[in-house]
Design a protein around this motif. Structure first.
Motif, mmCIF file in Angstrom:
data_model
loop_
_atom_site.group_PDB
_atom_site.id
_atom_site.type_symbol
_atom_site.label_atom_id
_atom_site.label_comp_id
_atom_site.label_asym_id
_atom_site.label_seq_id
_atom_site.Cartn_x
_atom_site.Cartn_y
_atom_site.Cartn_z
ATOM 1 N N ASN A 3 27.036 -35.097 58.980
ATOM 2 C CA ASN A 3 26.774 -36.516 59.180
ATOM 3 C C ASN A 3 25.466 -36.772 59.925
ATOM 4 N N GLN A 4 24.751 -35.700 60.206
ATOM 5 C CA GLN A 4 23.503 -35.827 60.957
ATOM 6 C C GLN A 4 22.316 -35.904 60.003
ATOM 7 N N SER A 5 21.385 -36.811 60.304
ATOM 8 C CA SER A 5 20.174 -36.957 59.498
ATOM 9 C C SER A 5 18.953 -36.753 60.385
ATOM 10 N N ILE A 6 17.815 -36.543 59.754
ATOM 11 C CA ILE A 6 16.546 -36.487 60.471
ATOM 12 C C ILE A 6 15.656 -37.601 59.951
ATOM 13 N N ILE A 7 15.037 -38.321 60.867
ATOM 14 C CA ILE A 7 14.228 -39.483 60.507
ATOM 15 C C ILE A 7 12.828 -39.312 61.088
ATOM 16 N N LEU A 33 19.793 -44.318 67.270
ATOM 17 C CA LEU A 33 19.846 -43.198 66.326
ATOM 18 C C LEU A 33 20.212 -41.908 67.046
ATOM 19 N N LYS A 34 19.559 -41.663 68.167
ATOM 20 C CA LYS A 34 19.812 -40.430 68.907
ATOM 21 C C LYS A 34 21.219 -40.405 69.482
ATOM 22 N N GLU A 39 18.552 -36.655 64.423
ATOM 23 C CA GLU A 39 17.289 -36.061 64.894
ATOM 24 C C GLU A 39 16.160 -37.050 64.601
ATOM 25 N N VAL A 40 15.389 -37.396 65.620
ATOM 26 C CA VAL A 40 14.290 -38.354 65.458
ATOM 27 C C VAL A 40 12.968 -37.642 65.700
ATOM 28 N N ALA A 41 12.018 -37.833 64.794
ATOM 29 C CA ALA A 41 10.729 -37.148 64.882
ATOM 30 C C ALA A 41 9.602 -38.118 64.537
ATOM 31 N N ILE A 42 8.390 -37.732 64.897
ATOM 32 C CA ILE A 42 7.193 -38.508 64.591
ATOM 33 C C ILE A 42 6.362 -37.756 63.561
ATOM 34 N N GLU A 203 19.062 -35.252 50.987
ATOM 35 C CA GLU A 203 19.732 -36.555 51.106
ATOM 36 C C GLU A 203 19.911 -36.987 52.551
ATOM 37 N N ARG A 204 19.645 -36.080 53.503
ATOM 38 C CA ARG A 204 19.754 -36.404 54.926
ATOM 39 C C ARG A 204 18.380 -36.501 55.586
ATOM 40 N N GLN A 205 17.349 -36.663 54.767
ATOM 41 C CA GLN A 205 15.988 -36.795 55.280
ATOM 42 C C GLN A 205 15.469 -38.216 55.025
ATOM 43 N N TYR A 206 14.888 -38.812 56.066
ATOM 44 C CA TYR A 206 14.360 -40.172 55.984
ATOM 45 C C TYR A 206 12.934 -40.193 56.545
ATOM 46 N N ALA A 207 12.113 -41.112 56.019
ATOM 47 C CA ALA A 207 10.750 -41.251 56.524
ATOM 48 C C ALA A 207 10.302 -42.699 56.399
ATOM 49 N N PHE A 208 9.617 -43.180 57.431
ATOM 50 C CA PHE A 208 9.069 -44.531 57.467
ATOM 51 C C PHE A 208 7.549 -44.445 57.627
ATOM 52 N N GLY A 209 6.807 -45.204 56.824
ATOM 53 C CA GLY A 209 5.357 -45.184 56.930
ATOM 54 C C GLY A 209 4.717 -46.401 56.289
#
Length: 261
Positions: A3-7, A33-34, A39-42, A203-209
Motif C-alpha cells: 500500500n506504499q507509494s513513492i511520489i 503523505l508521509k 515515500e516522498v522525494a524531490i 503502479e506505485r510510482q507518482y511524479a508531479f512536474g
C-alpha cells in the motif's frame, strides 16, 4: 510495500509557486503523505545546494538533482553521472568565442566563466531566489566532476551547440539560460535508480512536474501529473493534469489520484 507509494515532486512551478514560496496546502499534503507511510522525494534540475532549505522544511532526504545526474537516497549518494571532461573543455572554448557565459556546477558549488557580473547570469539565477551566486573561476571545471552547466544564450542559440556537441543535451529553463546535461541524462533516469533500489512497482510510482525538463519523467512514470501551469509539452505526456501551483494544485492532484482524501 503493497500500500506504499513513492511520489516525486519537481520544485519550481510545482512545489514552489511563482513567488518561490511553498503553499501551506502543499506543505500539509507532503506531511500527510508521509504520515500514511508513503515515500516522498524531490526531482529537480536544481543543484543540491540550491534546495537544502526546502529539504529541511519538508524533512525530505531522497532526491534527484541536476535533472538526474546526482541522486541521493535517504541521505546517501547512490548515483552520479558527470559531464564528459573533454567535451566540456571544447564547449568552454566555443562558448567563449560566441560570448556565451557558462556556469560550472558540481555537488557543492558553482563558478562562472566570466569575471564581471553578467546580466544574463544575474537575471536568470535571481529568478530562482536562492542565496548562492556564482563567483568567477574559469578553471573550476578542471579536475572536478561537473554534473551540469548553465549556458547563457537567447533565442534558439542552443541549436548550434546541439549540432556540435553530441555528448550533451541542451534544455532551456529560462529565456536567457539553458541546462547542459550528459546525453540521455534526465530526471526519469535518476528516478529509476531510486525506484529500482526500493523495489516500487510502476503502479506505485507518482511524479508531479511542470517544465520541459519534466517531460521524460512525466512520460516514464506511470502515475504522472502535470501542473495546470505546466508547459504544453509536459501536459501532452502526463496521465493527469491538476490545477495550477497557485490554486492548491499539489493537494488537488494528490486527491485526484487517490493518495489523499
Amino acid at each position: 510495500m503493497s500500500n506504499q507509494s513513492i511520489i516525486f515532486f519537481d520544485i519550481d512551478g510545482t512545489l514552489l509557486d511563482f513567488d518561490k514560496k511553498l503553499p501551506e496546502s502543499t506543505k500539509k499534503a507532503i506531511f500527510d503523505l508521509k504520515a500514511r507511510g508513503h515515500e516522498v522525494a524531490i526531482a529537480t534540475g536544481r543543484a543540491p545546494f540550491m534546495f537544502d532549505d526546502i529539504r529541511e522544511e519538508l524533512e525530505i532526504d531522497t532526491y534527484v538533482s541536476y535533472n538526474g545526474q546526482y541522486v541521493v537516497l535517504r541521505g546517501e549518494v547512490i548515483y552520479t553521472n558527470p559531464l564528459d571532461k573533454d567535451a566540456l573543455l571544447q564547449l568552454t572554448q566555443t562558448a567563449l568565442e560566441q560570448n556565451n557565459p557558462l556556469v560550472y556546477m558540481d555537488a557543492d558549488d558553482m563558478r562562472a566563466s566570466v569575471p564581471e557580473e553578467d546580466e544574463m547570469i544575474t537575471t536568470s539565477i535571481h529568478t530562482l531566489k536562492v542565496n548562492k551566486f556564482p563567483t568567477y573561476d574559469p578553471l573550476y571545471h578542471q579536475g572536478r566532476e561537473m554534473y551540469q552547466c548553465l549556458l547563457f544564450c537567447i533565442g534558439d542559440a542552443e541549436k548550434k551547440y546541439e549540432q556540435e556537441f553530441k555528448s550533451f543535451d541542451f534544455i532551456r529553463w529560462h529565456p536567457m539560460s539553458v541546462d547542459v546535461l550528459p546525453k540521455g541524462g534526465s530526471k526519469a533516469h535518476g528516478i529509476a535508480k531510486i525506484t529500482e533500489k526500493l523495489g516500487f512497482p510502476e503502479e506505485r510510482q507518482y511524479a508531479f512536474g511542470d517544465g520541459l525538463n519534466d517531460v521524460e519523467m512525466l512520460k516514464q512514470i506511470y502515475n504522472s501529473v502535470a501542473m495546470g501551469n505546466a508547459e504544453p509539452e509536459a501536459k501532452a505526456v502526463a496521465r493527469h493534469i491538476t490545477k495550477s501551483v497557485d490554486e492548491n494544485g499539489i493537494l488537488h492532484g494528490l486527491q485526484m489520484v487517490g493518495l489523499l482524501d
